[in-house]
Design an enzyme around this catalytic site. Sequence first.
Site, PDB file in Angstrom:
ATOM      1  N   ASN A   1       6.676  -1.273   0.377  1.00 60.52           N
ATOM      2  CA  ASN A   1       6.906   0.243   1.095  1.00 60.52           C
ATOM      3  C   ASN A   1       8.508   0.347   1.371  1.00 60.52           C
ATOM      4  OD1 ASN A   1       3.686  -0.065   2.943  1.00 60.52           O
ATOM      5  ND2 ASN A   1       4.289   1.055   1.103  1.00 60.52           N
TER       6      ASN A   1
ATOM      7  N   ASP B   1      -4.576   3.153   4.636  1.00 60.66           N
ATOM      8  CA  ASP B   1      -4.155   4.179   3.767  1.00 60.66           C
ATOM      9  C   ASP B   1      -4.795   5.478   3.915  1.00 60.66           C
ATOM     10  OD1 ASP B   1      -2.581   4.438   1.524  1.00 60.66           O
ATOM     11  OD2 ASP B   1      -4.055   3.910   0.085  1.00 60.66           O
TER      12      ASP B   1
HETATM   13  C1  IPE Z   1      -1.010  -0.294   0.881  1.00 64.08           C
HETATM   14  O1  IPE Z   1      -0.700   1.277   0.823  1.00 64.08           O
HETATM   15  C2  IPE Z   1      -0.020  -0.864   1.853  1.00 64.08           C
HETATM   16  C3  IPE Z   1      -0.239  -0.554   3.283  1.00 64.08           C
HETATM   17  C4  IPE Z   1      -1.561   0.187   3.860  1.00 64.08           C
HETATM   18  C5  IPE Z   1       0.755  -0.837   4.257  1.00 64.08           C
HETATM   19  P1  IPE Z   1       0.160   2.039  -0.244  1.00 64.08           P
HETATM   20  O2  IPE Z   1      -0.205   3.484  -0.163  1.00 64.08           O
HETATM   21  O3  IPE Z   1       1.650   1.457   0.018  1.00 64.08           O
HETATM   22  O4  IPE Z   1      -0.395   1.476  -1.468  1.00 64.08           O
HETATM   23  P2  IPE Z   1      -0.293   2.034  -3.163  1.00 64.08           P
HETATM   24  O5  IPE Z   1       1.016   2.549  -3.300  1.00 64.08           O
HETATM   25  O6  IPE Z   1      -1.231   3.175  -3.162  1.00 64.08           O
HETATM   26  O7  IPE Z   1      -0.801   0.824  -3.874  1.00 64.08           O
HETATM   27  C1  IPE Z   2      -0.577   4.295   4.758  1.00 58.42           C
HETATM   28  O1  IPE Z   2      -0.559   5.685   4.545  1.00 58.42           O
HETATM   29  C2  IPE Z   2       0.618   3.822   5.272  1.00 58.42           C
HETATM   30  C3  IPE Z   2       1.480   2.788   5.009  1.00 58.42           C
HETATM   31  C4  IPE Z   2       1.600   2.643   3.578  1.00 58.42           C
HETATM   32  C5  IPE Z   2       2.694   2.687   5.691  1.00 58.42           C
HETATM   33  P1  IPE Z   2       0.377   6.176   2.935  1.00 58.42           P
HETATM   34  O2  IPE Z   2       1.774   6.806   3.657  1.00 58.42           O
HETATM   35  O3  IPE Z   2       0.432   5.499   2.005  1.00 58.42           O
HETATM   36  O4  IPE Z   2      -0.498   7.487   2.758  1.00 58.42           O
HETATM   37  P2  IPE Z   2      -0.886   8.240   1.400  1.00 58.42           P
HETATM   38  O5  IPE Z   2      -1.412   7.009   0.593  1.00 58.42           O
HETATM   39  O6  IPE Z   2       0.470   8.724   0.951  1.00 58.42           O
HETATM   40  O7  IPE Z   2      -1.869   9.286   1.947  1.00 58.42           O
HETATM   41 MG    MG Z   3      -0.826   5.146   0.429  1.00 54.36          MG
END
Ligand code: IPE
Ligand code: IPE
Ligand code: MG
Length: 235
Positions: free
Chosen positions: A60, A12
Amino acid sequence: MNKINHIAIIMDGNGRWAKNHGVDRIEGHNAGVKAVRKTIKACKKFNIQYLTLYAFSTENWKRSKREVTGLMSLLSSFLDSTLDELMESDISLRAIGQLDSLPYIVKKKLNSVIKKTKNNKSGVCCLALSYGGRAEIVDTTKKIAQLAKDNKLKISDIDEDLFSQNLYAPDIPNPELIIRTSGEFRISNFLLWQLSYSEFYISDILWPDFDEEELKKAIDNYNARNRRFGGREEE
Ligand code: IPE
Ligand code: IPE
Ligand code: MG
C-alpha cells in the site's frame, strides 16, 4: 460446533464505497474506521478472543502520497480516540508488520496504546500495519539465521514450531477464519504462514458497510463447515 478463537479480516473496498457515494477515497477510509470500531465490539459480543485487521500492506506504500498521508493521519486519530473504548471493553491492542517504516508520530501513539492496554484480558485486537506476509517470513528467517550465527541454536533445531515462535506475534494463534470483504478472492500477501489451514469467507459487502450482522453470517457459515486438516472426517 467449532469454536472460533481468532478471526482475521482483509478490510477491502473503501475506495469503491467512496466512489459509489461520490466522495473522496479518504472519506471511504474514514467510513472504514467506523466499521473497525463496530467490528471490535461485535467480536467481543461473539466471544472471539483475537481479531487481526489488515489495515495497511507493504504494497500500500505504492499508493499516492496524498492517500498514504491520509491513511496515516486517520490511523493516528484512530489511536487517539480508541484508547478509552479499548479500556472500557478490556481489549488489548497489538500490531504486526514493519512498524519501523510508519511515521514517527504513528509509531509513538501505537506504542503508547499498546502499552496502556497491555493488561486487558477480554480480547486482543491486532492491527497489521505496513504488513506483508512475505516480509514477515523473510524477517523471521533473518532472526533465525542470526540466532544460528550466534550459536544460540543448531540448524537441526529449525522446524515449524521454531519458525512460528519467531514470527511477529508468536503468542497469537493461527486464525481459524479469514474474511475478505468487497467480493475479492485474493490473499494480497496477508498472513501467508498463519493461514495455511484457515477457512475463507468472502463477503460481497464493501468494508465500510461491514457490521455485526455480516460478521455473524461469516461465523455461522464457518460453524457449518467440516475441518479435516488433511485427515479424515471423524465418524
Ligand atoms: C489488501 O487490500 C490490503 C488491505 C486491506 C490493507 P488491497 O486493496 O491493497 O489489495 P489488492 O490490491 O486488491 O490486492
Ligand atoms: C481497503 O480499501 C483499505 C486499504 C487497502 C488501506 P481500498 O482502498 O483497497 O478500497 P478499493 O479496493 O479501492 O475499493
Ligand atoms: Mg482494495
